[in-house]
Design a protein around this motif. Structure first.
Motif, PDB file in Angstrom:
ATOM      1  N   GLU A 137      37.412  27.000  35.739  1.00  0.00           N
ATOM      2  CA  GLU A 137      38.118  25.973  34.981  1.00  0.00           C
ATOM      3  C   GLU A 137      37.546  24.581  35.285  1.00  0.00           C
ATOM      4  N   HIS A 138      37.146  24.354  36.533  1.00  0.00           N
ATOM      5  CA  HIS A 138      36.632  23.042  36.939  1.00  0.00           C
ATOM      6  C   HIS A 138      35.107  22.972  36.928  1.00  0.00           C
ATOM      7  N   GLY A 139      34.445  24.019  36.462  1.00  0.00           N
ATOM      8  CA  GLY A 139      33.003  23.990  36.278  1.00  0.00           C
ATOM      9  C   GLY A 139      32.203  23.705  37.543  1.00  0.00           C
ATOM     10  N   LEU A 140      32.533  24.381  38.641  1.00  0.00           N
ATOM     11  CA  LEU A 140      31.862  24.099  39.910  1.00  0.00           C
ATOM     12  C   LEU A 140      30.523  24.800  40.101  1.00  0.00           C
ATOM     13  N   LEU A 141      30.231  25.826  39.288  1.00  0.00           N
ATOM     14  CA  LEU A 141      28.973  26.548  39.467  1.00  0.00           C
ATOM     15  C   LEU A 141      27.890  26.058  38.510  1.00  0.00           C
ATOM     16  N   LYS A 142      26.667  26.016  39.022  1.00  0.00           N
ATOM     17  CA  LYS A 142      25.504  25.767  38.174  1.00  0.00           C
ATOM     18  C   LYS A 142      25.270  27.025  37.338  1.00  0.00           C
ATOM     19  N   SER A 143      24.462  26.910  36.298  1.00  0.00           N
ATOM     20  CA  SER A 143      24.111  28.088  35.515  1.00  0.00           C
ATOM     21  C   SER A 143      23.421  29.101  36.431  1.00  0.00           C
ATOM     22  N   ASP A 144      23.795  30.354  36.313  1.00  0.00           N
ATOM     23  CA  ASP A 144      23.343  31.462  37.147  1.00  0.00           C
ATOM     24  C   ASP A 144      23.896  31.399  38.571  1.00  0.00           C
ATOM     25  N   GLY A 145      24.874  30.529  38.803  1.00  0.00           N
ATOM     26  CA  GLY A 145      25.517  30.446  40.109  1.00  0.00           C
ATOM     27  C   GLY A 145      26.435  31.636  40.342  1.00  0.00           C
ATOM     28  N   LEU A 146      26.666  31.939  41.613  1.00  0.00           N
ATOM     29  CA  LEU A 146      27.491  33.091  41.976  1.00  0.00           C
ATOM     30  C   LEU A 146      28.748  32.662  42.720  1.00  0.00           C
ATOM     31  N   LEU A 147      29.866  33.258  42.337  1.00  0.00           N
ATOM     32  CA  LEU A 147      31.124  33.141  43.068  1.00  0.00           C
ATOM     33  C   LEU A 147      31.324  34.459  43.795  1.00  0.00           C
ATOM     34  N   ILE A 148      31.430  34.381  45.125  1.00  0.00           N
ATOM     35  CA  ILE A 148      31.596  35.561  45.962  1.00  0.00           C
ATOM     36  C   ILE A 148      32.979  35.475  46.598  1.00  0.00           C
ATOM     37  N   ILE A 149      33.810  36.474  46.341  1.00  0.00           N
ATOM     38  CA  ILE A 149      35.166  36.481  46.894  1.00  0.00           C
ATOM     39  C   ILE A 149      35.343  37.708  47.770  1.00  0.00           C
ATOM     40  N   GLU A 150      35.769  37.458  49.013  1.00  0.00           N
ATOM     41  CA  GLU A 150      36.121  38.536  49.933  1.00  0.00           C
ATOM     42  C   GLU A 150      37.634  38.639  49.931  1.00  0.00           C
ATOM     43  N   SER A 151      38.143  39.836  49.658  1.00  0.00           N
ATOM     44  CA  SER A 151      39.594  40.018  49.594  1.00  0.00           C
ATOM     45  C   SER A 151      39.968  41.392  50.137  1.00  0.00           C
ATOM     46  N   ASP A 152      41.254  41.632  50.237  1.00  0.00           N
ATOM     47  CA  ASP A 152      41.737  42.951  50.597  1.00  0.00           C
ATOM     48  C   ASP A 152      41.365  43.922  49.484  1.00  0.00           C
ATOM     49  N   GLU A 153      41.016  45.139  49.850  1.00  0.00           N
ATOM     50  CA  GLU A 153      40.564  46.098  48.831  1.00  0.00           C
ATOM     51  C   GLU A 153      41.626  46.382  47.773  1.00  0.00           C
ATOM     52  N   SER A 154      42.885  46.157  48.095  1.00  0.00           N
ATOM     53  CA  SER A 154      43.959  46.420  47.128  1.00  0.00           C
ATOM     54  C   SER A 154      44.117  45.284  46.113  1.00  0.00           C
ATOM     55  N   GLU A 155      43.523  44.136  46.397  1.00  0.00           N
ATOM     56  CA  GLU A 155      43.672  42.988  45.497  1.00  0.00           C
ATOM     57  C   GLU A 155      42.578  43.002  44.429  1.00  0.00           C
ATOM     58  N   LYS A 156      43.004  43.087  43.194  1.00  0.00           N
ATOM     59  CA  LYS A 156      42.061  43.053  42.069  1.00  0.00           C
ATOM     60  C   LYS A 156      41.849  41.608  41.643  1.00  0.00           C
ATOM     61  N   VAL A 157      40.600  41.251  41.444  1.00  0.00           N
ATOM     62  CA  VAL A 157      40.276  39.941  40.897  1.00  0.00           C
ATOM     63  C   VAL A 157      40.119  40.140  39.398  1.00  0.00           C
ATOM     64  N   ILE A 158      40.751  39.273  38.609  1.00  0.00           N
ATOM     65  CA  ILE A 158      40.727  39.466  37.163  1.00  0.00           C
ATOM     66  C   ILE A 158      39.302  39.468  36.624  1.00  0.00           C
ATOM     67  N   ASP A 159      39.106  40.251  35.569  1.00  0.00           N
ATOM     68  CA  ASP A 159      37.774  40.384  34.977  1.00  0.00           C
ATOM     69  C   ASP A 159      37.510  39.353  33.881  1.00  0.00           C
ATOM     70  N   ASN A 160      38.488  39.093  33.044  1.00  0.00           N
ATOM     71  CA  ASN A 160      38.282  38.224  31.885  1.00  0.00           C
ATOM     72  C   ASN A 160      38.598  36.775  32.234  1.00  0.00           C
ATOM     73  N   ILE A 161      37.694  36.145  32.947  1.00  0.00           N
ATOM     74  CA  ILE A 161      37.929  34.785  33.410  1.00  0.00           C
ATOM     75  C   ILE A 161      37.484  33.776  32.355  1.00  0.00           C
ATOM     76  N   ASP A 162      36.296  33.971  31.826  1.00  0.00           N
ATOM     77  CA  ASP A 162      35.669  33.000  30.930  1.00  0.00           C
ATOM     78  C   ASP A 162      34.565  33.751  30.200  1.00  0.00           C
ATOM     79  N   THR A 163      34.245  33.355  28.987  1.00  0.00           N
ATOM     80  CA  THR A 163      33.194  34.053  28.239  1.00  0.00           C
ATOM     81  C   THR A 163      31.823  33.880  28.885  1.00  0.00           C
ATOM     82  N   ASN A 164      31.639  32.859  29.707  1.00  0.00           N
ATOM     83  CA  ASN A 164      30.354  32.633  30.368  1.00  0.00           C
ATOM     84  C   ASN A 164      30.294  33.248  31.766  1.00  0.00           C
ATOM     85  N   VAL A 165      31.274  34.071  32.098  1.00  0.00           N
ATOM     86  CA  VAL A 165      31.341  34.667  33.431  1.00  0.00           C
ATOM     87  C   VAL A 165      31.246  36.179  33.306  1.00  0.00           C
ATOM     88  N   ILE A 166      30.364  36.763  34.100  1.00  0.00           N
ATOM     89  CA  ILE A 166      30.288  38.219  34.141  1.00  0.00           C
ATOM     90  C   ILE A 166      30.538  38.686  35.572  1.00  0.00           C
TER      91      ILE A 166
END
Length: 187
Positions: A137-166
């Motif tokens: 939402e705040h545009g913190l990543l450069k193009s081709d930048g990676l967001l790496i999240i470490e979480s508990d295995e039971s916690e799902k991170v949402i898939d449909n965040i933004d059309t420019n995010v895979i």
């Protein structure tokens, strides 16, 4: 807890005692860096929930040019500073005491963009999806930048965040889920 590759390889880092801070294990850290590959020398990194700073320091050891360490705990940040001094990385680091949401907003207002953002929140906060939403939402990543999240295995991170995010990669190691998202301006 140690530096696993690059400059200062094998150096032991300081970590607080007790479970208030849950440092990323060397095994998980190695898995993360195997998943993301070579770190470009001009990379700028954000380490949210920095704890002892071991992951951000690993980025520096592998060639990142600058790492911003964010944590709300004064005690954790004292360990980050100690570890940066130990490794002689203080000139390539910015240490910020703030909560993750305010830090994201402030960095966005300063127009800082990152090649990598690593977030390892306390598992009990269950805030991985919120972190992902705020980062994009705040545009913190450069193009081709990676967001790496470490979480508990039971916690799902949402898939449909933004059309420019895979969702780039995701793996589970015991109790730990590593979710990596790639931002691209090409969609």
């Amino acid at each position: 807890m140690r530096i696993i590759s690059g400059i200062n390889k094998g150096m032991k880092l300081y970590a607080p005692d007790g479970m208030a801070v849950r440092p990323t294990s060397d095994k998980i850290k190695e898995a993360i860096f195997n998943m993301i590959g070579i770190i470009e020398e001009d990379s700028i990194v954000l380490d949210l929930f920095a704890g002892s700073g071991s992951v951000g320091i690993e980025f520096l050891a592998r060639g990142a040019s600058q790492v911003y360490f964010v944590d709300l705990s004064r005690k954790s940040l004292s360990y980050v500073k100690k570890n940066l001094e130990l490794c002689k990385f203080t000139d390539r680091a910015k240490v910020i005491m703030n909560d993750y949401e305010k830090a994201i907003v402030n960095l966005s207002n300063e127009n800082v963009k990152f090649d990598y953002i690593f977030a390892d929140p306390p598992y009990a906060l269950n805030c991985s999806s919120n972190i992902a939403l705020r980062v994009f939402e705040h545009g913190l990543l450069k193009s081709d930048g990676l967001l790496i999240i470490e979480s508990d295995e039971s916690e799902k991170v949402i898939d449909n965040i933004d059309t420019n995010v895979i969702k780039y990669k995701e793996k589970i190691y015991g109790r730990t889920r590593i979710s990596i998202f790639k931002y691209t301006e090409e969609h």
